[in-house]
Design an enzyme around this catalytic site. Structure first.
Site, PDB file in Angstrom:
ATOM      1  N   GLY A  79       0.911  -1.260  -0.126  1.00  0.00           N
ATOM      2  CA  GLY A  79      -0.111  -0.134   0.008  1.00  0.00           C
ATOM      3  C   GLY A  79       0.957   1.350   0.010  1.00  0.00           C
ATOM      4  O   GLY A  79       0.331   2.333   0.463  1.00  0.00           O
TER       5      GLY A  79
ATOM      6  N   ASN B 220       1.375   3.271  -2.596  1.00  0.00           N
ATOM      7  CA  ASN B 220       0.717   3.992  -3.417  1.00  0.00           C
ATOM      8  C   ASN B 220      -0.321   4.499  -2.820  1.00  0.00           C
ATOM      9  O   ASN B 220      -0.616   5.911  -3.016  1.00  0.00           O
ATOM     10  CB  ASN B 220       0.548   3.450  -4.804  1.00  0.00           C
ATOM     11  CG  ASN B 220       1.857   3.403  -5.734  1.00  0.00           C
ATOM     12  OD1 ASN B 220       2.518   4.397  -5.951  1.00  0.00           O
ATOM     13  ND2 ASN B 220       2.028   2.086  -6.347  1.00  0.00           N
TER      14      ASN B 220
ATOM     15  N   MET C  62      -3.721  -6.861  -7.587  1.00  0.00           N
ATOM     16  CA  MET C  62      -3.214  -7.951  -8.526  1.00  0.00           C
ATOM     17  C   MET C  62      -4.136  -8.827  -9.087  1.00  0.00           C
ATOM     18  O   MET C  62      -3.908  -9.852  -9.230  1.00  0.00           O
ATOM     19  CB  MET C  62      -2.020  -8.707  -7.942  1.00  0.00           C
ATOM     20  CG  MET C  62      -1.072  -7.817  -7.202  1.00  0.00           C
ATOM     21  SD  MET C  62      -0.188  -6.688  -8.404  1.00  0.00           S
ATOM     22  CE  MET C  62       0.876  -8.126  -9.317  1.00  0.00           C
TER      23      MET C  62
ATOM     24  N   ASN D 164      -5.136   2.806 -13.300  1.00  0.00           N
ATOM     25  CA  ASN D 164      -3.939   2.104 -12.530  1.00  0.00           C
ATOM     26  C   ASN D 164      -2.866   2.525 -12.793  1.00  0.00           C
ATOM     27  O   ASN D 164      -2.001   3.301 -13.828  1.00  0.00           O
ATOM     28  CB  ASN D 164      -4.329   0.516 -13.168  1.00  0.00           C
ATOM     29  CG  ASN D 164      -3.001  -0.402 -12.733  1.00  0.00           C
ATOM     30  OD1 ASN D 164      -2.903  -0.829 -11.738  1.00  0.00           O
ATOM     31  ND2 ASN D 164      -2.143  -1.055 -13.849  1.00  0.00           N
TER      32      ASN D 164
ATOM     33  N   HIS E 293       1.604   1.458 -13.332  1.00  0.00           N
ATOM     34  CA  HIS E 293       2.097   0.304 -13.846  1.00  0.00           C
ATOM     35  C   HIS E 293       3.738   0.516 -13.911  1.00  0.00           C
ATOM     36  O   HIS E 293       3.896   1.549 -14.268  1.00  0.00           O
ATOM     37  CB  HIS E 293       1.437  -0.298 -15.219  1.00  0.00           C
ATOM     38  CG  HIS E 293       2.072  -1.371 -15.542  1.00  0.00           C
ATOM     39  ND1 HIS E 293       1.928  -2.888 -15.371  1.00  0.00           N
ATOM     40  CD2 HIS E 293       3.150  -1.699 -16.738  1.00  0.00           C
ATOM     41  CE1 HIS E 293       2.702  -3.462 -15.981  1.00  0.00           C
ATOM     42  NE2 HIS E 293       3.341  -2.954 -16.662  1.00  0.00           N
TER      43      HIS E 293
END
Length: 204
Positions: free
Chosen positions: A11, A13, A88, A105, A107
């Site tokens: 966590g 982010n 995920m 999202n 990436h």
């Protein structure tokens, strides 16, 4: 804008969102969901007073049923934007239909290169000299949605995923909150002549 975050792991982010945009610029993080009951992200959310819920795959008949329950919970919390921050799992079409053009999202690669799992290791194996981070809209594919923001970093001598992530994590922690800020301001839109192109209007 009410934001819901889905996360499967540590966590970091999520923490960046809580630290830099929650309660600012009209953004409120109101819900955090996870498929992992022991995800550190849930602890971070609880410490910030944010509602949490676990959606373990084993608790539902199938992925679609889980995603419907998750979408209903997020909708009930008033979520307008869903942020995948290390989540995920693929989201089913039914979930995405509940939040059209409102799921993003982050990436750890410069899409469209190296989508999917182990993106940094894929890039290392390929021998690239430039790595980076992408924030993109989520569609039904695997990291195939339109790109909102990207940032590159040259690492010509990188030899391990840990080394690359050490440089990428700070970029993720800047780029993802910035994308949320821009969406909340209403300055992010699709190009009507090319739906894959995302336009970010300049600041006034």
């Amino acid at each position: 804008m009410n934001v819901g975050v889905l996360a499967s792991g540590a966590g970091t982010n999520l923490q960046a969102l809580l630290d830099t945009v929650d309660g600012r610029d009209g953004v409120s993080v109101v819900a955090v969901g996870s498929d992992q009951p022991d995800a550190r992200a849930l602890e971070r959310a609880a410490a910030a007073g944010v509602a949490t819920r676990v959606f373990e795959r084993s608790g539902f008949a199938d992925r679609t049923a889980r995603d419907i329950a998750m979408a209903e919970w997020l909708s009930g919390m008033g979520v307008e934007l869903v942020v995948l921050a290390g989540y995920m799992q693929l989201l089913s079409p039914g979930f995405l239909e509940r939040f059209p053009d409102a799921v993003i999202n982050v990436h750890p690669a410069l899409l469209p290169s190296f989508g999917g799992l182990e993106a940094v290791q894929q890039a290392l194996d390929y021998g690239v000299k430039v790595f980076g981070v992408t924030v993109h809209f989520v569609d039904e594919g695997v990291d195939t949605g339109p790109v909102i923001l990207q940032r590159a970093v040259e690492l010509p001598d990188a030899s391990s995923a840990d080394e690359v992530f050490e440089r990428l994590h700070p970029i993720e922690h800047e780029l993802l909150p910035e994308a949320v800020r821009l969406i909340a301001r209403g300055v992010v839109r699709r190009d009507p002549s090319n739906p894959r192109r995302v336009i970010v209007e300049p600041a006034l």
